[in-house]
Design a protein around this motif. Structure first.
Motif, mmCIF file in Angstrom:
data_model
loop_
_atom_site.group_PDB
_atom_site.id
_atom_site.type_symbol
_atom_site.label_atom_id
_atom_site.label_comp_id
_atom_site.label_asym_id
_atom_site.label_seq_id
_atom_site.Cartn_x
_atom_site.Cartn_y
_atom_site.Cartn_z
ATOM 1 N N VAL A 226 0.655 -1.091 0.064
ATOM 2 C CA VAL A 226 0.171 0.033 -0.246
ATOM 3 C C VAL A 226 0.638 1.202 -0.141
ATOM 4 C CG1 VAL A 226 -1.860 1.395 1.260
ATOM 5 C CG2 VAL A 226 -1.698 -1.120 1.215
ATOM 6 N N ALA A 227 0.745 2.142 -1.037
ATOM 7 C CA ALA A 227 1.562 3.275 -1.090
ATOM 8 C C ALA A 227 0.965 4.321 -0.222
ATOM 9 C CB ALA A 227 1.478 3.769 -2.624
ATOM 10 N N SER A 228 2.180 4.818 0.210
ATOM 11 C CA SER A 228 1.775 6.115 1.271
ATOM 12 C C SER A 228 1.076 7.054 0.552
ATOM 13 C CB SER A 228 3.097 6.626 1.764
ATOM 14 O OG SER A 228 4.107 7.207 0.944
ATOM 15 N N GLY A 229 0.087 7.796 1.107
ATOM 16 C CA GLY A 229 -0.664 8.810 0.350
ATOM 17 C C GLY A 229 -1.270 9.846 1.329
ATOM 18 N N VAL B 179 9.463 -5.233 -15.146
ATOM 19 C CA VAL B 179 9.296 -5.383 -13.459
ATOM 20 C C VAL B 179 10.783 -5.633 -12.772
ATOM 21 C CG1 VAL B 179 6.969 -6.082 -13.923
ATOM 22 C CG2 VAL B 179 8.819 -7.722 -13.393
ATOM 23 N N ASP B 180 11.630 -6.421 -13.501
ATOM 24 C CA ASP B 180 12.780 -6.492 -12.673
ATOM 25 C C ASP B 180 13.726 -5.133 -12.945
ATOM 26 O OD1 ASP B 180 14.275 -8.758 -11.552
ATOM 27 O OD2 ASP B 180 15.585 -8.464 -13.140
ATOM 28 N N ALA B 181 13.398 -4.457 -13.736
ATOM 29 C CA ALA B 181 14.158 -3.308 -13.645
ATOM 30 C C ALA B 181 13.753 -1.918 -12.742
ATOM 31 C CB ALA B 181 14.703 -2.867 -15.094
ATOM 32 N N LEU B 182 12.358 -2.217 -12.504
ATOM 33 C CA LEU B 182 11.688 -1.197 -11.620
ATOM 34 C C LEU B 182 12.493 -1.102 -10.136
ATOM 35 C CD1 LEU B 182 8.084 -1.999 -12.236
ATOM 36 C CD2 LEU B 182 9.415 -0.097 -13.141
ATOM 37 N N ALA B 183 12.550 0.432 -9.850
ATOM 38 C CA ALA B 183 13.226 0.678 -8.503
ATOM 39 C C ALA B 183 12.208 -0.096 -7.531
ATOM 40 C CB ALA B 183 13.132 2.090 -8.243
ATOM 41 N N PRO B 184 12.375 -0.658 -6.168
ATOM 42 C CA PRO B 184 11.559 -1.059 -5.290
ATOM 43 C C PRO B 184 10.161 -0.507 -5.074
ATOM 44 C CG PRO B 184 14.015 -1.323 -4.703
ATOM 45 C CD PRO B 184 13.985 -0.337 -5.859
ATOM 46 N N ASN B 185 10.466 0.716 -4.870
ATOM 47 C CA ASN B 185 9.046 1.426 -4.437
ATOM 48 C C ASN B 185 8.320 2.331 -5.599
ATOM 49 O OD1 ASN B 185 9.384 0.763 -1.827
ATOM 50 N ND2 ASN B 185 10.877 2.314 -1.185
ATOM 51 N N ALA B 186 8.777 1.900 -6.821
ATOM 52 C CA ALA B 186 8.087 2.558 -7.969
ATOM 53 C C ALA B 186 6.833 2.147 -8.303
ATOM 54 C CB ALA B 186 9.149 2.582 -9.246
ATOM 55 N N LYS B 187 6.131 2.839 -8.909
ATOM 56 C CA LYS B 187 4.463 2.643 -9.286
ATOM 57 C C LYS B 187 4.560 2.008 -10.527
ATOM 58 C CE LYS B 187 1.768 5.782 -6.640
ATOM 59 N NZ LYS B 187 1.085 4.634 -5.670
ATOM 60 N N LEU B 188 3.920 1.056 -10.736
ATOM 61 C CA LEU B 188 3.756 0.421 -12.313
ATOM 62 C C LEU B 188 2.353 0.515 -12.605
ATOM 63 C CD1 LEU B 188 4.887 -1.036 -14.655
ATOM 64 C CD2 LEU B 188 4.652 -3.181 -13.550
ATOM 65 N N ILE B 189 1.874 1.323 -13.684
ATOM 66 C CA ILE B 189 0.480 1.369 -14.086
ATOM 67 C C ILE B 189 0.553 0.613 -15.519
ATOM 68 C CG2 ILE B 189 -1.316 2.999 -14.971
ATOM 69 C CD1 ILE B 189 -0.496 4.724 -12.905
ATOM 70 N N LEU B 190 -0.126 -0.362 -15.823
ATOM 71 C CA LEU B 190 -0.478 -1.223 -16.910
ATOM 72 C C LEU B 190 -1.845 -0.813 -17.637
ATOM 73 C CD1 LEU B 190 0.559 -4.455 -16.040
ATOM 74 C CD2 LEU B 190 1.988 -2.719 -16.921
ATOM 75 N N LEU B 191 -1.899 -0.295 -18.748
ATOM 76 C CA LEU B 191 -3.024 0.131 -19.421
ATOM 77 C C LEU B 191 -3.252 -0.751 -20.769
ATOM 78 C CD1 LEU B 191 -1.550 3.060 -18.765
ATOM 79 C CD2 LEU B 191 -4.030 3.701 -19.061
ATOM 80 N N GLY B 192 -4.591 -1.054 -21.065
ATOM 81 C CA GLY B 192 -4.784 -2.229 -22.287
ATOM 82 C C GLY B 192 -6.127 -2.747 -22.229
ATOM 83 N N ASP B 193 -6.443 -3.592 -23.086
ATOM 84 C CA ASP B 193 -7.514 -4.375 -23.095
ATOM 85 C C ASP B 193 -7.195 -5.606 -23.106
ATOM 86 O OD1 ASP B 193 -10.113 -5.389 -23.961
ATOM 87 O OD2 ASP B 193 -10.178 -4.469 -25.797
ATOM 88 N N LYS B 194 -7.878 -6.399 -21.794
ATOM 89 C CA LYS B 194 -7.718 -7.551 -21.425
ATOM 90 C C LYS B 194 -8.169 -8.415 -22.438
ATOM 91 C CE LYS B 194 -11.848 -8.219 -18.416
ATOM 92 N NZ LYS B 194 -12.360 -9.246 -19.237
ATOM 93 N N ASP B 195 -9.030 -8.273 -23.314
ATOM 94 C CA ASP B 195 -9.911 -8.920 -24.289
ATOM 95 C C ASP B 195 -9.196 -8.906 -25.559
ATOM 96 O OD1 ASP B 195 -11.847 -9.833 -22.498
ATOM 97 O OD2 ASP B 195 -12.901 -8.048 -22.750
ATOM 98 N N GLN B 196 -8.089 -8.128 -25.907
ATOM 99 C CA GLN B 196 -7.527 -8.217 -27.035
ATOM 100 C C GLN B 196 -6.710 -9.110 -27.535
ATOM 101 O OE1 GLN B 196 -5.030 -4.500 -27.088
ATOM 102 N NE2 GLN B 196 -3.388 -5.745 -27.257
ATOM 103 N N LEU B 197 -6.352 -9.396 -28.665
ATOM 104 C CA LEU B 197 -5.271 -10.558 -29.137
ATOM 105 C C LEU B 197 -4.141 -10.430 -28.482
ATOM 106 C CD1 LEU B 197 -5.680 -10.658 -33.010
ATOM 107 C CD2 LEU B 197 -6.672 -12.357 -31.338
ATOM 108 N N ALA B 198 -3.697 -11.502 -27.800
ATOM 109 C CA ALA B 198 -2.333 -11.685 -27.236
ATOM 110 C C ALA B 198 -1.077 -11.207 -27.855
ATOM 111 C CB ALA B 198 -2.200 -13.110 -26.497
ATOM 112 N N SER B 199 -0.116 -10.992 -27.283
ATOM 113 C CA SER B 199 0.976 -10.685 -27.867
ATOM 114 C C SER B 199 1.778 -11.600 -28.708
ATOM 115 C CB SER B 199 2.234 -10.349 -26.672
ATOM 116 O OG SER B 199 2.634 -11.897 -26.084
#
Length: 617
Positions: free
Chosen positions: A165-168, A326-346
């Motif tokens: 839980v991020a401090s806010g 995700v391995d390259a993110l700083a430990p406390n950095a936020k990660l926001i993913l945007l996309g369509d879960k129903d679209q064709l996969a990679s």
């Protein structure tokens, strides 16, 4: 992590050189295998790569056990189809292949207990955490070690961030800012239901990990820009380093332009607007991909210097790249993913976004409660549901089309796999003049070029008439031909050939070879030496600069910034392959008209999607 994405294996299993095929067959003849298994292994169901991998595993293990050979060949086949592992429980104890092609005798796969015991007895199959070429977990999933490690790294890191839980700010301070960036329904006169964009903003503030999923027109990028401004405002005097990235250059250019547009409408100070990121980049560029493309400058030992990383079009990101991120993110950095879960996969193995969202129930993703005073909606606290569910918001309201729009209704029917409703909507267009959807009979193969000729000549007229590389690229971006398939008479390859014939007959191109003048190009794989990346688009044009020969052909590249990059000599562009004029699933900028050719049964349909503002949907 598997994904149900079928590929045309015939195109993948291109005809091997005779000496290679004979060599593989000769190697197998030295092994004591069941004749039926030999027939299956040498059928078109498997490629030479599948067979060589099975041989390699057998040699490493020092055994010719059919259980290992079959499992290794099936694993290689599954990887080529986009799966990260082979679920042995799906095929164990059953006939393979099912259905059975002609001239191929099906083999009975071992039972799950017998199969897993035989595999674990070899020295090439290990348990999770062991350093073996193949990893077999307790659920009966067989992995290449690389993909098991990527999946383990990604799952571990996402679970950690989802639980954090991020401090806010205080609830009062947060509500005040949310009310300004996301006005409550009573203030806008729209009380049609929960404000999912507001819910997403709350999650992004309070969590280290946030997934915002939604179909086209649900306002994902609009929401992201307000989230970034909101976070910058809440940070006060403490600056926040923000990075926005996407899987391809085209996607990065699109989100960059959308951010620029959305900034103009923000209800915040100019100082906050100035801190919003001006550029978006590809994930490879963000991670600092080395020239050899085998490693990245930023990793766990040298993390990215950002407090927040937002990834647009996250559904296009494969497992390996997402694990590196995700391995390259700083430990406390936020990660926001945007996309369509129903679209064709990679394209590469792994359906990361879809699997993240599938990991929790749909009810949990959309569980909301009213805030005090009915000021919008927010996700339930993590104590009442799995932590990951509290990090995922599914945007449901479409701002591009109303609920009665035929385009919206058709897309919902297709997304739900409801063929009867989709056909009913298409038939209704015959009595509606402004439905936005048109259904016409798919022309026969002999008529296809004639039917397409005028559309192609009109759509690309500005491109062929452009006087500068910039004008050419801008004109090229205004028209696309999209195909649902790559192979076959209505696929990308054949439609491209027809387009070339039309342009040559009209005197617009001269087909002197693969790199002819005015050929559009899409880069389909990364080339770090040339700094060209998957999704970059360009055109082969006559160079009018200071060159040795007046007929030198060069390729002009469209940069994410929208500028024209330095022309690359097409004769030196050996890494990237010439792309396609008609790209399956390609997205287009605003104002582009799309023609989608979709074979359906014997006749098929050709659907034209056009919105009120002229954009293609």
């Amino acid at each position: 992590m598997t994904k149900a994405k079928a590929k045309n294996r015939k195109s993948r299993a291109s005809a091997p050189a005779p000496d290679v095929a004979q060599g593989v067959q000769s190697d197998f003849q030295h092994m004591t295998l069941d004749p039926a298994l030999m027939t299956v292994i040498h059928s078109e169901l498997f490629t030479d790569l599948d067979r060589q991998f099975a041989l390699f595993m057998a040699r490493l293990a020092g055994t010719n056990r059919s259980e290992l050979v079959l499992a290794a060949a099936l694993l290689s086949r599954a990887r080529a189809e986009g799966h990260t592992c082979l679920d042995l429980t799906v095929v164990a104890g059953k006939l393979f292949p099912t259905p059975k092609p002609e001239n191929v005798e099906a083999v009975l796969c071992p039972t799950i207990d017998s199969w897993t015991n035989e595999l674990r007895a070899t020295n090439v199959v290990g348990s999770p955490g062991e350093f073996k070429p193949l990893i077999l977990d307790r659920a009966g999933r067989l992995y290449l070690h690389r993909y098991w490690e990527c999946e383990h790294t990604l799952a571990t890191e996402i679970k950690r961030r989802a639980s954090a839980v991020a401090s806010g700010p205080s609830e009062t301070a947060l509500a005040a800012v949310l009310d300004r960036f996301f006005p409550i329904p009573s203030a806008t006169g729209d009380d049609s239901g929960p404000d999912w964009q507001r819910a997403a903003a709350r999650v992004a503030v309070q969590r280290q990990f946030c997934v915002i999923s939604g179909g086209p027109g649900t306002g994902k990028t609009w929401t992201l820009v307000r989230i970034l401004a909101l976070l910058l405002e809440l940070a006060g005097q403490q600056p926040i380093q923000i990075a926005v990235a996407a899987p391809t250059g085209k996607a990065a250019a699109r989100v960059q332009e959308e951010i620029r547009k959305a900034k103009l409408q923000l209800a915040c100070s100019d100082a906050i607007k100035a801190q919003l990121p001006e550029r978006a980049t590809t994930i490879h560029r963000l991670l600092g991909a080395n020239r050899d493309a085998t490693s990245f400058r930023f990793n766990r030992a040298n993390p990215l210097p950002f407090d927040l990383v937002a990834i647009d079009e996250a559904g296009m990101v494969d497992l390996a790249l997402m694990a590196r991120l995700v391995d390259a993110l700083a430990p406390n950095a936020k990660l926001i993913l945007l996309g369509d879960k129903d679209q064709l996969a990679s394209v590469e193995p792994g359906a990361v976004l879809g699997d993240i969202c599938a990991g929790v129930a749909e009810r949990a993703i959309n569980s909301v409660r009213k805030e005090p005073g009915a000021s919008g909606a927010c996700i339930e606290p993590a104590t009442t549901q799995p932590p990951l569910a509290g990090c995922i918001v599914q945007l449901q309201k479409n701002y591009r089309f109303g609920p009665d729009s035929q385009i919206y209704r058709l897309s919902c029917a297709i997304n739900a796999g409801n063929a009867p409703d989709a056909l009913k909507i298409l038939r209704e267009q015959k009595r509606l003049n402004d439905s936005g959807v048109t259904w016409t009979q798919l022309p026969g193969l002999g008529e296809l070029k004639t039917v397409l000729r005028q559309t192609l000549l009109t759509g690309f007229a500005d491109y062929f008439g452009a006087q500068t590389p910039a004008d050419a690229l801008n004109a090229l971006a205004k028209f696309r031909v999209l195909c649902a398939l790559r192979d076959g008479p209505y696929g990308v390859i054949h439609i491209n050939r027809l387009a070339e014939q039309v342009f040559q007959e009209a005197g617009l191109v001269t087909l002197t070879g693969p790199f002819y003048v005015h050929r559009p190009i899409m880069i389909t794989r990364n080339d770090y030496n040339l700094q060209l990346f998957n999704g970059d688009t360009g055109a082969i044009l006559l160079s009018r600069g200071n060159v040795d020969s007046s007929d030198t052909v060069a390729g002009a590249k469209s940069e994410p910034s929208g500028a024209v990059g330095r022309p690359q000599d097409a004769r030196n562009a050996t890494g990237p392959q010439p792309g396609v004029l008609a790209a399956p699933g390609a997205a287009a900028p605003e104002g582009v008209m799309h023609r989608l050719i979709v074979p359906a049964g014997e006749a098929g349909v050709r659907a034209f999607f056009a919105s009120a503002d002229g954009g293609a949907r």
